[in-house]
Design a protein around this motif. Sequence first.
Motif, PDB file in Angstrom:
ATOM      1  N   GLY A   1     -13.180 -54.993  -0.466  1.00  0.00           N
ATOM      2  CA  GLY A   1     -13.920 -54.719   0.767  1.00  0.00           C
ATOM      3  C   GLY A   1     -15.080 -53.787   0.500  1.00  0.00           C
ATOM      4  N   ALA A   2     -16.047 -53.793   1.428  1.00  0.00           N
ATOM      5  CA  ALA A   2     -17.232 -52.941   1.255  1.00  0.00           C
ATOM      6  C   ALA A   2     -17.723 -52.422   2.612  1.00  0.00           C
ATOM      7  CB  ALA A   2     -18.329 -53.716   0.532  1.00  0.00           C
ATOM      8  N   GLY A   3     -16.804 -52.200   3.529  1.00  0.00           N
ATOM      9  CA  GLY A   3     -17.160 -51.639   4.832  1.00  0.00           C
ATOM     10  C   GLY A   3     -16.972 -50.124   4.827  1.00  0.00           C
ATOM     11  N   GLY A   4     -16.821 -49.562   6.024  1.00  0.00           N
ATOM     12  CA  GLY A   4     -16.685 -48.111   6.167  1.00  0.00           C
ATOM     13  C   GLY A   4     -15.440 -47.567   5.475  1.00  0.00           C
ATOM     14  N   ALA A   5     -14.329 -48.288   5.595  1.00  0.00           N
ATOM     15  CA  ALA A   5     -13.079 -47.824   4.988  1.00  0.00           C
ATOM     16  C   ALA A   5     -13.196 -47.842   3.460  1.00  0.00           C
ATOM     17  CB  ALA A   5     -11.924 -48.700   5.446  1.00  0.00           C
ATOM     18  N   ALA A   6     -13.919 -48.853   2.942  1.00  0.00           N
ATOM     19  CA  ALA A   6     -14.123 -48.950   1.490  1.00  0.00           C
ATOM     20  C   ALA A   6     -14.936 -47.758   1.003  1.00  0.00           C
ATOM     21  CB  ALA A   6     -14.841 -50.248   1.148  1.00  0.00           C
TER      22      ALA A   6
ATOM     23  N   ASN B   1     -15.996 -57.911  -2.996  1.00  0.00           N
ATOM     24  CA  ASN B   1     -16.246 -58.158  -1.577  1.00  0.00           C
ATOM     25  C   ASN B   1     -16.767 -59.569  -1.361  1.00  0.00           C
ATOM     26  OD1 ASN B   1     -16.155 -57.088   1.082  1.00  0.00           O
ATOM     27  ND2 ASN B   1     -18.396 -57.042   1.119  1.00  0.00           N
ATOM     28  N   ARG B   2     -16.501 -60.085  -0.147  1.00  0.00           N
ATOM     29  CA  ARG B   2     -17.004 -61.414   0.231  1.00  0.00           C
ATOM     30  C   ARG B   2     -18.535 -61.421   0.196  1.00  0.00           C
ATOM     31  NH1 ARG B   2     -15.443 -63.180   6.207  1.00  0.00           N
ATOM     32  NH2 ARG B   2     -16.648 -61.292   6.589  1.00  0.00           N
ATOM     33  N   THR B   3     -19.156 -60.373   0.765  1.00  0.00           N
ATOM     34  CA  THR B   3     -20.618 -60.271   0.777  1.00  0.00           C
ATOM     35  C   THR B   3     -21.053 -59.315  -0.339  1.00  0.00           C
ATOM     36  OG1 THR B   3     -20.443 -60.468   3.170  1.00  0.00           O
ATOM     37  CG2 THR B   3     -22.595 -59.841   2.309  1.00  0.00           C
TER      38      THR B   3
ATOM     39  N   LYS C   1     -23.435 -56.091   0.181  1.00  0.00           N
ATOM     40  CA  LYS C   1     -22.836 -54.877   0.747  1.00  0.00           C
ATOM     41  C   LYS C   1     -22.127 -54.065  -0.337  1.00  0.00           C
ATOM     42  CE  LYS C   1     -20.736 -55.208   4.846  1.00  0.00           C
ATOM     43  NZ  LYS C   1     -19.906 -55.925   5.849  1.00  0.00           N
TER      44      LYS C   1
ATOM     45  N   LEU D   1     -15.034 -61.861  -4.705  1.00  0.00           N
ATOM     46  CA  LEU D   1     -13.555 -61.877  -4.652  1.00  0.00           C
ATOM     47  C   LEU D   1     -12.946 -62.902  -5.613  1.00  0.00           C
ATOM     48  CD1 LEU D   1     -13.092 -61.605  -0.774  1.00  0.00           C
ATOM     49  CD2 LEU D   1     -12.274 -59.945  -2.457  1.00  0.00           C
TER      50      LEU D   1
ATOM     51  N   THR E   1      -9.056 -52.670   1.584  1.00  0.00           N
ATOM     52  CA  THR E   1      -9.707 -52.017   2.731  1.00  0.00           C
ATOM     53  C   THR E   1     -10.303 -53.024   3.713  1.00  0.00           C
ATOM     54  OG1 THR E   1     -11.981 -51.853   1.882  1.00  0.00           O
ATOM     55  CG2 THR E   1     -10.417 -50.193   1.096  1.00  0.00           C
ATOM     56  N   THR E   2     -10.115 -54.332   3.467  1.00  0.00           N
ATOM     57  CA  THR E   2     -10.677 -55.308   4.413  1.00  0.00           C
ATOM     58  C   THR E   2      -9.754 -55.430   5.624  1.00  0.00           C
ATOM     59  OG1 THR E   2      -9.545 -57.337   3.708  1.00  0.00           O
ATOM     60  CG2 THR E   2     -11.437 -56.664   2.389  1.00  0.00           C
ATOM     61  N   SER E   3     -10.230 -56.170   6.616  1.00  0.00           N
ATOM     62  CA  SER E   3      -9.400 -56.372   7.810  1.00  0.00           C
ATOM     63  C   SER E   3      -8.478 -57.580   7.650  1.00  0.00           C
ATOM     64  CB  SER E   3     -10.305 -56.556   9.025  1.00  0.00           C
ATOM     65  OG  SER E   3     -11.314 -57.501   8.718  1.00  0.00           O
ATOM     66  N   VAL E   4      -8.513 -58.214   6.477  1.00  0.00           N
ATOM     67  CA  VAL E   4      -7.657 -59.385   6.259  1.00  0.00           C
ATOM     68  C   VAL E   4      -6.205 -58.917   6.082  1.00  0.00           C
ATOM     69  CG1 VAL E   4      -7.248 -61.412   4.805  1.00  0.00           C
ATOM     70  CG2 VAL E   4      -9.581 -60.539   5.112  1.00  0.00           C
TER      71      VAL E   4
END
Length: 296
Positions: free
Chosen positions: A141-146, A165-167, A170, A191, A206-209
Motif C-alpha cells: 500500500g501507499a496511502g496515509g497508513a503506509a 502498490n497497485r498504483t 504513489k 504488487l 496497509t491497504t484497505s483490502v
Amino acid sequence: MFTKDQVKINNLISGTTKVYGIIGNPVTFSLSPMIQNTLSSFLEIDSIYLPFPVEDGRLSNAIRGGHALNIQGFNVTHPYKQDVMGHLTYIDPLAKQIGAVNTLKYEGKGYSGYNTDADGLYTSLKQNNISLEDKEIIVLGAGGAARATLMMAAKYGARSIYILNRTLDKADLLAIEVKKYYNINVEVLPLDEWHKLPGDCICFQTTSVGMGKSKDKAPIDHDDFYKKISVAIDLIYNPFETLFLKKAKRQGSYTINGLGMLLYQAIKAYEIWNNIELTDSQLRQIEDTIERNIPI
Ligand code: ATR
C-alpha cells in the motif's frame, strides 16, 4: 480491582469535567470513545470523550468552535487527517514527516497537532517482541497508513524497505518522502512482482483490502509470497484476522492484527493530553479490559 462495570462511562459529569472527542466523517463506528472513556474511568481522570461527526466543508468551523468551547483535545480520523494540518498553531515534527495529524491538543491560541499512529504501531510491535533493527521490510500500500508505517520503520532502524502498490506513482512519491528524512534503501514494486522480494521479511499490510466488501480478499494471492514473510502485520482490526493474516499464518509467519496499533495510538493521545506516561502494569490492565470490551 478493576471490574467490567467500572468500564462503563460514569455519569458523574460536572462543571469541571474536561471534554475531548473525535472529529471525522463518519465517526459512527469508531472505537475511540470506548477506549478513551475506559482510560478516564481506569485512571479516575475527570474527562469525557464524545463523537463529533463533521460534515464536508465544516472542518474549519468545527475546530474554531471546539476551541471556543474549550474542548481540550480531539482525535482526527478519515477524511480530515491531512486537511486539519491547515488549521493548527503548531505541528509536531513526526506528524510533519507522516504528513497527517490524528491528535489535537488545546493550547491558548489554537490546537497543536500530533500523529500517534506511528508510535502506536511501534508499541504494538514492541509488545510482541518484534524489532525492526536491520530488518528487511515490506509495505503493501501507499496511502496515509503506509506513510506512517514507512516513517516508523525507517525511524526504528529497518535496513531496507520495499513498497508494493497497485498504483506505482504513489509508491514512488512515498519513497521520495521517506528518503527526504532517512538515509535508507527504499525500492518500489508493483504488487505482482512480489517474487523479486528477499526472504525473511517483516510485512505490513496497509491497504484497505481485507475489510468491508473485500473481506474475503488479500492484496497478494499467491501462497509463495507468504513464504517470504516471517512476521505479518495487518493494520486492519475488523475482521480480527484478515485473509492476509490467515495466509501468512498458514505459511508459518508470526501474525499481528491492527488492534494493538489502534489501542496504543489512543493511549499515546491520552498521554499527550494529560501529560502522563502509563506504566507497563497500567498498560497491561488497560489492554485486558479494552480487549474484553471490543465489540468485534
Ligand atoms: P489510508 O489513508 O487508510 O492508507 P488510502 O490513502 O485511501 O487509505 O490508501 C489505500 C491504499 O489501499 C492504497 O495503497 C490503495 O492502492 P492505490 O494507491 O493503488 O489506490 C490500496 N488499495 C485500495 N483498494 C485496493 C485494491 N482493490 N487492490 C489493491 N490495493 C488497493
